[in-house]
Scaffold this active site. Structure first.
Site, PDB file in Angstrom:
ATOM      1  N   GLU A 105       0.941  -1.203   0.062  1.00 46.21           N
ATOM      2  CA  GLU A 105       0.292  -0.140   0.204  1.00 46.21           C
ATOM      3  C   GLU A 105       0.797   1.544  -0.018  1.00 46.21           C
ATOM      4  O   GLU A 105       1.992   1.154   0.628  1.00 46.21           O
ATOM      5  CB  GLU A 105      -0.869   0.109   1.258  1.00 46.21           C
ATOM      6  CG  GLU A 105      -2.035  -1.057   1.400  1.00 46.21           C
ATOM      7  CD  GLU A 105      -2.697  -0.845   3.286  1.00 46.21           C
ATOM      8  OE1 GLU A 105      -2.943  -1.900   3.294  1.00 46.21           O
ATOM      9  OE2 GLU A 105      -2.740   0.287   3.388  1.00 46.21           O
ATOM     10  N   CYS A 118       2.965   8.535   1.171  1.00 42.81           N
ATOM     11  CA  CYS A 118       3.630   7.924   2.046  1.00 42.81           C
ATOM     12  C   CYS A 118       3.638   6.375   1.038  1.00 42.81           C
ATOM     13  O   CYS A 118       3.116   4.998   0.794  1.00 42.81           O
ATOM     14  CB  CYS A 118       2.758   7.807   3.206  1.00 42.81           C
ATOM     15  SG  CYS A 118       2.883   5.789   4.457  1.00 42.81           S
ATOM     16  N   CYS A 125       5.846  -7.206   8.068  1.00 40.15           N
ATOM     17  CA  CYS A 125       6.066  -6.756   8.578  1.00 40.15           C
ATOM     18  C   CYS A 125       6.925  -7.423  10.295  1.00 40.15           C
ATOM     19  O   CYS A 125       5.894  -8.137  10.861  1.00 40.15           O
ATOM     20  CB  CYS A 125       5.918  -5.707   9.572  1.00 40.15           C
ATOM     21  SG  CYS A 125       6.938  -4.422  10.528  1.00 40.15           S
ATOM     22  N   CYS A 129       3.847  -5.395  16.565  1.00 37.16           N
ATOM     23  CA  CYS A 129       3.511  -4.036  17.684  1.00 37.16           C
ATOM     24  C   CYS A 129       1.984  -4.942  17.292  1.00 37.16           C
ATOM     25  O   CYS A 129       1.650  -5.298  16.282  1.00 37.16           O
ATOM     26  CB  CYS A 129       3.255  -2.896  16.733  1.00 37.16           C
ATOM     27  SG  CYS A 129       5.255  -2.515  16.598  1.00 37.16           S
ATOM     28  N   CYS A 132      -1.068  -3.390  15.638  1.00 36.76           N
ATOM     29  CA  CYS A 132      -1.005  -2.329  14.869  1.00 36.76           C
ATOM     30  C   CYS A 132      -1.314  -3.302  13.424  1.00 36.76           C
ATOM     31  O   CYS A 132      -0.851  -4.976  13.231  1.00 36.76           O
ATOM     32  CB  CYS A 132       0.767  -2.200  14.177  1.00 36.76           C
ATOM     33  SG  CYS A 132       1.299  -1.494  12.425  1.00 36.76           S
ATOM     34  N   CYS A 345      -2.376   2.282   7.938  1.00 35.32           N
ATOM     35  CA  CYS A 345      -1.227   1.543   7.586  1.00 35.32           C
ATOM     36  C   CYS A 345      -2.088   0.231   7.699  1.00 35.32           C
ATOM     37  O   CYS A 345      -2.685  -0.719   8.534  1.00 35.32           O
ATOM     38  CB  CYS A 345      -0.656   1.578   8.198  1.00 35.32           C
ATOM     39  SG  CYS A 345       0.894   3.106   8.277  1.00 35.32           S
TER      40      CYS A 345
HETATM   41  N1  SAH Z   1       7.699   0.442  11.101  1.00 35.88           N
HETATM   42  C1  SAH Z   1       7.774   2.231  11.232  1.00 35.88           C
HETATM   43  C2  SAH Z   1       7.305   2.658  10.331  1.00 35.88           C
HETATM   44  C3  SAH Z   1       5.947   2.205   9.263  1.00 35.88           C
HETATM   45  S1  SAH Z   1       4.459   2.353  10.374  1.00 35.88           S
HETATM   46  C4  SAH Z   1       7.379   2.633  12.330  1.00 35.88           C
HETATM   47  O1  SAH Z   1       7.123   1.586  13.197  1.00 35.88           O
HETATM   48  O2  SAH Z   1       7.236   3.371  12.475  1.00 35.88           O
HETATM   49  C5  SAH Z   1       3.869   3.843  10.760  1.00 35.88           C
HETATM   50  C6  SAH Z   1       3.014   4.162  11.409  1.00 35.88           C
HETATM   51  O3  SAH Z   1       1.754   3.900  12.116  1.00 35.88           O
HETATM   52  C7  SAH Z   1       4.108   4.358  12.831  1.00 35.88           C
HETATM   53  O4  SAH Z   1       3.636   5.222  14.292  1.00 35.88           O
HETATM   54  C8  SAH Z   1       3.188   2.979  13.742  1.00 35.88           C
HETATM   55  O5  SAH Z   1       3.291   2.811  14.531  1.00 35.88           O
HETATM   56  C9  SAH Z   1       1.280   3.547  13.121  1.00 35.88           C
HETATM   57  N2  SAH Z   1       0.878   3.017  13.328  1.00 35.88           N
HETATM   58  C10 SAH Z   1       0.324   1.495  13.152  1.00 35.88           C
HETATM   59  N3  SAH Z   1      -0.670   1.512  13.492  1.00 35.88           N
HETATM   60  C11 SAH Z   1      -2.010   1.870  13.471  1.00 35.88           C
HETATM   61  C12 SAH Z   1      -2.956   2.143  13.666  1.00 35.88           C
HETATM   62  N4  SAH Z   1      -3.434   1.595  14.466  1.00 35.88           N
HETATM   63  N5  SAH Z   1      -3.460   3.442  14.068  1.00 35.88           N
HETATM   64  C13 SAH Z   1      -2.584   4.546  13.739  1.00 35.88           C
HETATM   65  N6  SAH Z   1      -1.386   4.068  13.525  1.00 35.88           N
HETATM   66  C14 SAH Z   1      -1.183   2.955  14.093  1.00 35.88           C
END
Ligand code: SAH
Length: 360
Positions: A105, A118, A125, A129, A132, A345
């Site tokens: 995406e 973006c 990944c 997390c 996420c 994301c």
């Molecule tokens: N791996 C990198 C970049 C990708 S995620 C990182 O962790 O920064 C990009 C951003 O989107 C990160 O800050 C991530 O924590 C956030 N993100 C992930 N899931 C999300 C959600 N459900 N709502 C809002 N932001 C989210």
């Protein structure tokens, strides 16, 4: 459900994508193949022309050179699979199919100051997390530099206007695909290429501390953005497993040094998760954590992600913001972009691939 093929043979037989080469590498290739040096510059110029889809269109090159390029390289490897546009028209979300059938995406956002894209850096990944969706289906593979670059080129084509900013905040952990991501930054910022200044590029990381130091050594001018999401180790380790490898003391030391070396203010992302990290105790802890060097916190209303996590309401977010600001921390609240089109994301890919990897 669309048929998603994972043809390994395609990968093995695939020619290299010419967009992986920088101008120096192209020049070297031209000289070795017996062509004059200026041909490299001509080819490189064509590569940032968003309307070029075949080597035949490079009309100022001799036919035999066009043929040589066609035999040796691929030019395009992303196919626009689906696009969604938000009701306000300011956000577009792209689902791209890669040449091996995997999906990634990207998002295009229109701001007052221009267009920003973006981009994804990996298929899936490894970070896992808790909140996420991007990593929900696990890790598949790294993207090549050309595959990251093509996301910008195709977004620019769609926008019909120059892209001014790039954020590496899509699917994947950029610092877990270090070589390709650094090459991408070099390519996208090259004056002979798309010429997007490094100061207009932000890289977001979950906190791979050793790689933050590697990045520092390269002395790039990009903004480092760190996904913080919690102000103490206990909570952060629960939300972000990477914190068990690199805890907050190490992460903050690296961020401090990043600022000292680059003189670039570090940006911290903080997703507001209801009842998880949004109370006033967190505000006080955050203030302590961030003291002593120029930085900035970006509060992000959580997009509907994994089960068990929901966004804090706007009132709670505002209270959090005001209290943090009153302690002298610089705070911005991210505008909710395109939530009506699942612009968060990983959401779009999950919807399409949900049946395949069971991630939604
Ligand atoms: N791996 C990198 C970049 C990708 S995620 C990182 O962790 O920064 C990009 C951003 O989107 C990160 O800050 C991530 O924590 C956030 N993100 C992930 N899931 C999300 C959600 N459900 N709502 C809002 N932001 C989210």
């Amino acid at each position: 459900m669309r048929d998603l093929c994972y043809n390994k043979l395609d990968m093995i037989n695939a020619k290299m994508n010419v967009r992986n080469l920088n101008l120096a590498e192209l020049t070297d290739l031209m000289l070795k193949a017996g062509y004059p040096r200026f041909r490299a510059k001509q080819i490189y110029g064509w590569l940032s022309d968003v309307n070029i889809t075949s080597f035949e269109q490079m009309t100022n090159l001799p036919l035999d050179l066009r043929d040589f390029l066609k035999q040796t390289f691929n030019l395009n490897s992303l196919e626009l699979w689906e696009v969604l546009t938000s009701r306000d028209g300011n956000t577009a979300k792209f689902l791209f199919k890669l040449s091996d059938g995997n999906l990634i995406e990207s998002a295009l956002m229109k701001y007052r100051y221009g267009y920003s894209v973006c981009v994804s850096t990996q298929v899936g990944c490894r970070m896992r997390c808790a909140f996420c969706l991007s990593g929900a289906g696990g890790f598949v593979r790294n993207l090549e530099a050309s595959e990251i670059l093509e996301q910008v080129i195709l977004a620019q084509k769609f926008a019909g206007s120059r892209i001014g900013h790039v954020v590496l905040m899509g699917i994947g952990e950029p610092l877990d695909n270090f070589e390709n991501v650094v090459k991408f930054i070099e390519l996208v910022s090259s004056p002979e290429g798309l010429n997007i200044g490094q100061r207009n590029i932000s890289l977001s990381t979950a906190g791979l501390v050793n790689r933050i130091y590697d990045l520092m050594r390269l002395r790039l001018q990009i903004t480092l953005s760190v996904s913080l999401h919690a102000p103490n180790d206990a909570l952060r380790s629960r939300l972000m497993p990477i914190n068990k490898t690199w805890g907050l003391p190490q992460l903050m030391a690296a961020c401090r040094e990043y600022f000292e070396k680059s003189r670039r203010r570090v940006s911290f992302e903080y997703i507001m998760l209801s009842g998880v990290n949004d109370d006033l105790k967190c505000v006080a802890e955050l203030k302590k954590l961030l003291a002593g060097f120029p930085n900035h916190v970006n509060l992000i209303p959580a997009n509907s992600g994994r089960e068990g996590f929901k966004t804090s309401d706007l009132r709670t977010i505002k209270i959090f913001q005001e209290n943090l600001e009153s302690l002298g921390v610089q705070v911005t609240l991210r505008r909710a972009l395109g939530s009506d089109i699942n612009a968060a994301c990983g959401q779009m890919r999950c919807v399409v691939q949900g049946g395949k990897d069971g991630s939604t």
